[in-house]
Design an enzyme around this catalytic site. Structure first.
Site, PDB file in Angstrom:
ATOM      1  N   ASP A  74       0.838  -1.201   0.000  1.00 14.37           N
ATOM      2  CA  ASP A  74       0.000   0.000   0.000  1.00 14.37           C
ATOM      3  C   ASP A  74       0.870   1.247   0.000  1.00 14.37           C
ATOM      4  O   ASP A  74       2.103   1.153   0.054  1.00 14.37           O
ATOM      5  CB  ASP A  74      -0.955  -0.014   1.213  1.00 14.37           C
ATOM      6  CG  ASP A  74      -0.237  -0.227   2.551  1.00 14.37           C
ATOM      7  OD1 ASP A  74       0.941   0.173   2.667  1.00 14.37           O
ATOM      8  OD2 ASP A  74      -0.844  -0.782   3.475  1.00 14.37           O
ATOM      9  N   ASN A  97      -8.009  -1.660  13.546  1.00 11.18           N
ATOM     10  CA  ASN A  97      -9.441  -1.782  13.238  1.00 11.18           C
ATOM     11  C   ASN A  97      -9.733  -2.997  12.359  1.00 11.18           C
ATOM     12  O   ASN A  97     -10.835  -3.134  11.837  1.00 11.18           O
ATOM     13  CB  ASN A  97      -9.958  -0.501  12.569  1.00 11.18           C
ATOM     14  CG  ASN A  97      -9.353  -0.282  11.189  1.00 11.18           C
ATOM     15  OD1 ASN A  97      -8.473  -1.014  10.761  1.00 11.18           O
ATOM     16  ND2 ASN A  97      -9.817   0.740  10.495  1.00 11.18           N
ATOM     17  N   HIS A 135      -8.053  -3.793   9.490  1.00  8.71           N
ATOM     18  CA  HIS A 135      -7.727  -3.659   8.066  1.00  8.71           C
ATOM     19  C   HIS A 135      -6.463  -4.446   7.722  1.00  8.71           C
ATOM     20  O   HIS A 135      -5.641  -4.750   8.575  1.00  8.71           O
ATOM     21  CB  HIS A 135      -7.604  -2.188   7.638  1.00  8.71           C
ATOM     22  CG  HIS A 135      -6.389  -1.453   8.109  1.00  8.71           C
ATOM     23  ND1 HIS A 135      -6.406  -0.121   8.441  1.00  8.71           N
ATOM     24  CD2 HIS A 135      -5.103  -1.834   8.287  1.00  8.71           C
ATOM     25  CE1 HIS A 135      -5.203   0.265   8.795  1.00  8.71           C
ATOM     26  NE2 HIS A 135      -4.388  -0.760   8.716  1.00  8.71           N
ATOM     27  N   GLU A 142     -10.172  -1.045   4.317  1.00  8.34           N
ATOM     28  CA  GLU A 142     -10.806  -0.619   5.560  1.00  8.34           C
ATOM     29  C   GLU A 142     -12.140  -1.332   5.789  1.00  8.34           C
ATOM     30  O   GLU A 142     -12.835  -1.685   4.825  1.00  8.34           O
ATOM     31  CB  GLU A 142     -11.060   0.895   5.501  1.00  8.34           C
ATOM     32  CG  GLU A 142      -9.791   1.741   5.404  1.00  8.34           C
ATOM     33  CD  GLU A 142      -9.102   1.942   6.742  1.00  8.34           C
ATOM     34  OE1 GLU A 142      -9.060   0.999   7.562  1.00  8.34           O
ATOM     35  OE2 GLU A 142      -8.598   3.046   6.968  1.00  8.34           O
TER      36      GLU A 142
END
Ligand code: GLP
Length: 235
Positions: free
Chosen positions: A67, A135, A137, A142
């Site tokens: 990423d 979270n 991801h 996401e």
């Protein structure tokens, strides 16, 4: 998913390094997908140490970035490419023609298109190293009601914008560029590193073995060759 509990972060990194090195010994020109963040730093140091003793081992290794933070130049030390250059590409002497990163000189959507085309040509990924976001991801995939399966520009969540890498920037990016779950799940082997603070609840959910787009890492349960290395401190 083969879940392995490791005594601490150091043992987790050593275990991951042994897995990755064994794969490179089997196929020296393999394509390694590399996450950033704090989870893989011990693994990358172990690979750098090995490269110091045995540089030949990495002579044909190819690396692809998982990423990239939106709006950052590749030359920015806070970018994914900057991180990888310092910890992996330079220590392992990965030449520019053996690295696939997101092109920051073009529009983000075009950079994702270029990445997909490059992966169509050079892929699939042989070994994909992932970290787990607090979270849930992976990359910048996401949590949400739906997921964009392919390489895409992602709006970053509030949690992700508080990641240590983002906090070190003057202005945390609002979007990121990421490989999608489709490209990740097309990898021949996946190594998920689970370590770091503030992840207890997410890890507990992940280990429940239920698949949900509200926990993107849980889609890894659909893949047949995942090693999930968990630092005991996170349990
Ligand atoms: C960041 C990165 C991911 C990384 C993840 C976990 O947002 N985009 O590539 O794997 O979050 O980061 P850390 O290992 O620092 O907890």
């Amino acid at each position: 998913m083969n879940v392995v509990t490791c005594e601490n972060d150091e043992r987790l990194s050593a275990h991951a390094a042994a897995l990755v090195i064994a794969e490179i010994e089997r196929r020296r020109s393999l394509l390694l997908c590399a996450a950033t963040g704090s989870s893989p730093t011990g693994l990358y140091s172990a690979l750098a140490e090995r490269a110091h003793q045995d540089p030949e081992l990495f002579r044909d290794l190819r690396v692809i970035a998982l990423d990239e933070w939106g709006g950052l130049r590749e030359t920015d030390p806070g970018s994914t490419t900057g991180y990888l250059r310092e910890r992996l590409l330079d220590p392992l002497a990965i030449s520019a023609d053996r690295f696939l990163g997101f092109d920051s000189s073009v529009e983000p959507a075009l950079a994702c298109q270029k990445m997909r085309a490059a992966l169509d040509q050079s892929g699939p990924i042989d070994v994909c190293v992932l970290g787990l976001g607090a979270n849930g991801h992976v990359g910048f995939n996401e949590p949400g009601l739906t997921l964009d399966p392919n390489c895409h520009v992602a709006r970053l969540s509030v949690e992700t914008r508080q990641h240590a890498m983002a906090r070190s920037m003057d202005r945390p990016p609002e979007f990121g560029l990421t490989l999608g779950l489709q490209e990740i799940l097309a990898s021949k082997r996946i190594v998920l590193l689970v370590t770091g603070k503030g992840k207890q609840q997410t890890v507990a959910r992940l280990l429940r073995e239920e698949v949900s787009t509200t926990l993107p890492a849980s889609l890894l349960w659909l893949h047949g060759n995942v090693d999930c290395l968990v630092d005991r401190a996170v349990l």
